[in-house]
Design a protein around this motif. Structure first.
Motif, PDB file in Angstrom:
ATOM      1  N   GLU A 106      -0.376   1.688 -12.913  1.00  0.00           N
ATOM      2  CA  GLU A 106      -0.085   0.743 -11.851  1.00  0.00           C
ATOM      3  C   GLU A 106      -0.827   1.172 -10.581  1.00  0.00           C
ATOM      4  N   TYR A 107      -1.001   0.227  -9.678  1.00  0.00           N
ATOM      5  CA  TYR A 107      -1.591   0.568  -8.389  1.00  0.00           C
ATOM      6  C   TYR A 107      -0.565   1.341  -7.558  1.00  0.00           C
ATOM      7  N   ASP A 108      -1.082   2.356  -6.858  1.00  0.00           N
ATOM      8  CA  ASP A 108      -0.194   3.300  -6.168  1.00  0.00           C
ATOM      9  C   ASP A 108       0.196   2.853  -4.756  1.00  0.00           C
ATOM     10  N   TYR A 109      -0.740   2.277  -4.045  1.00  0.00           N
ATOM     11  CA  TYR A 109      -0.509   1.945  -2.640  1.00  0.00           C
ATOM     12  C   TYR A 109      -0.961   0.515  -2.356  1.00  0.00           C
ATOM     13  N   TRP A 110      -0.254  -0.096  -1.410  1.00  0.00           N
ATOM     14  CA  TRP A 110      -0.545  -1.480  -1.029  1.00  0.00           C
ATOM     15  C   TRP A 110      -0.571  -1.626   0.484  1.00  0.00           C
ATOM     16  N   GLY A 111      -1.446  -2.504   0.959  1.00  0.00           N
ATOM     17  CA  GLY A 111      -1.436  -2.851   2.364  1.00  0.00           C
ATOM     18  C   GLY A 111      -0.459  -3.976   2.641  1.00  0.00           C
ATOM     19  N   GLN A 112      -0.398  -4.384   3.907  1.00  0.00           N
ATOM     20  CA  GLN A 112       0.542  -5.435   4.337  1.00  0.00           C
ATOM     21  C   GLN A 112      -0.018  -6.841   4.122  1.00  0.00           C
ATOM     22  N   GLY A 113      -1.311  -6.938   3.947  1.00  0.00           N
ATOM     23  CA  GLY A 113      -1.911  -8.239   3.679  1.00  0.00           C
ATOM     24  C   GLY A 113      -2.531  -8.883   4.901  1.00  0.00           C
ATOM     25  N   THR A 114      -3.491  -9.747   4.638  1.00  0.00           N
ATOM     26  CA  THR A 114      -4.127 -10.537   5.682  1.00  0.00           C
ATOM     27  C   THR A 114      -4.265 -11.962   5.180  1.00  0.00           C
ATOM     28  N   GLN A 115      -3.937 -12.926   6.039  1.00  0.00           N
ATOM     29  CA  GLN A 115      -3.926 -14.329   5.637  1.00  0.00           C
ATOM     30  C   GLN A 115      -5.337 -14.912   5.677  1.00  0.00           C
ATOM     31  N   VAL A 116      -5.687 -15.590   4.616  1.00  0.00           N
ATOM     32  CA  VAL A 116      -6.928 -16.362   4.557  1.00  0.00           C
ATOM     33  C   VAL A 116      -6.549 -17.817   4.304  1.00  0.00           C
ATOM     34  N   THR A 117      -7.009 -18.690   5.179  1.00  0.00           N
ATOM     35  CA  THR A 117      -6.738 -20.115   5.035  1.00  0.00           C
ATOM     36  C   THR A 117      -8.054 -20.864   5.035  1.00  0.00           C
ATOM     37  N   VAL A 118      -8.265 -21.655   3.981  1.00  0.00           N
ATOM     38  CA  VAL A 118      -9.491 -22.422   3.843  1.00  0.00           C
ATOM     39  C   VAL A 118      -9.131 -23.898   3.930  1.00  0.00           C
TER      40      VAL A 118
END
Length: 120
Positions: A106-118
């Motif tokens: 499994e992936y160990d670490y994750w960021g908080q995310g960034t929104q992309v809107t098209v």
């Protein structure tokens, strides 16, 4: 403490481009696989692209092949996702993730995310 911080998201018209960045800190990431996932509204999170640490091997979801490019700078502990020819269906929160070890882990670490809107 490991931190992954995404940036570069925003609002863009269909056909446009964006470059996302993922700045990693707190550990040596040079041998880790770095990846991008995304989650659209009312959708499950899905894999977008990944790049290994040592040999810089890349993999992509079929939906983004030929439009997105993942690359990294180990000197800067940063991964990037260049997104071209964006489509409205690319709209999502994009997450950076890091995995150590074999590809079946499994992936160990994750960021908080960034929104992309098209927009269409």
């Amino acid at each position: 403490q490991v931190q992954l911080v995404e940036s570069g998201g925003g609002l863009v018209q269909a056909g446009g481009s964006l470059r996302l960045s993922c700045a990693a800190s707190g550990r040596d990431f040079s041998s880790a696989t770095m990846a991008w996932f995304r989650q659209g509204q009312r959708k499950e999170r899905e894999f977008v692209a990944a790049i290994t640490g040592n040999f810089l091997l890349t993999s992509y979801a079929d939906s983004v092949k030929g439009r997105f490019t993942i690359f990294r700078s180990n000197a800067k502990n940063t991964a990037y996702l260049q997104m071209n020819s964006l489509k409205p269906e690319d709209t999502a929160v994009y997450y950076c993730s890091v995995r150590y070890g074999s590809s079946n882990r499994e992936y160990d670490y994750w960021g908080q995310g960034t929104q992309v809107t098209v927009s269409s």
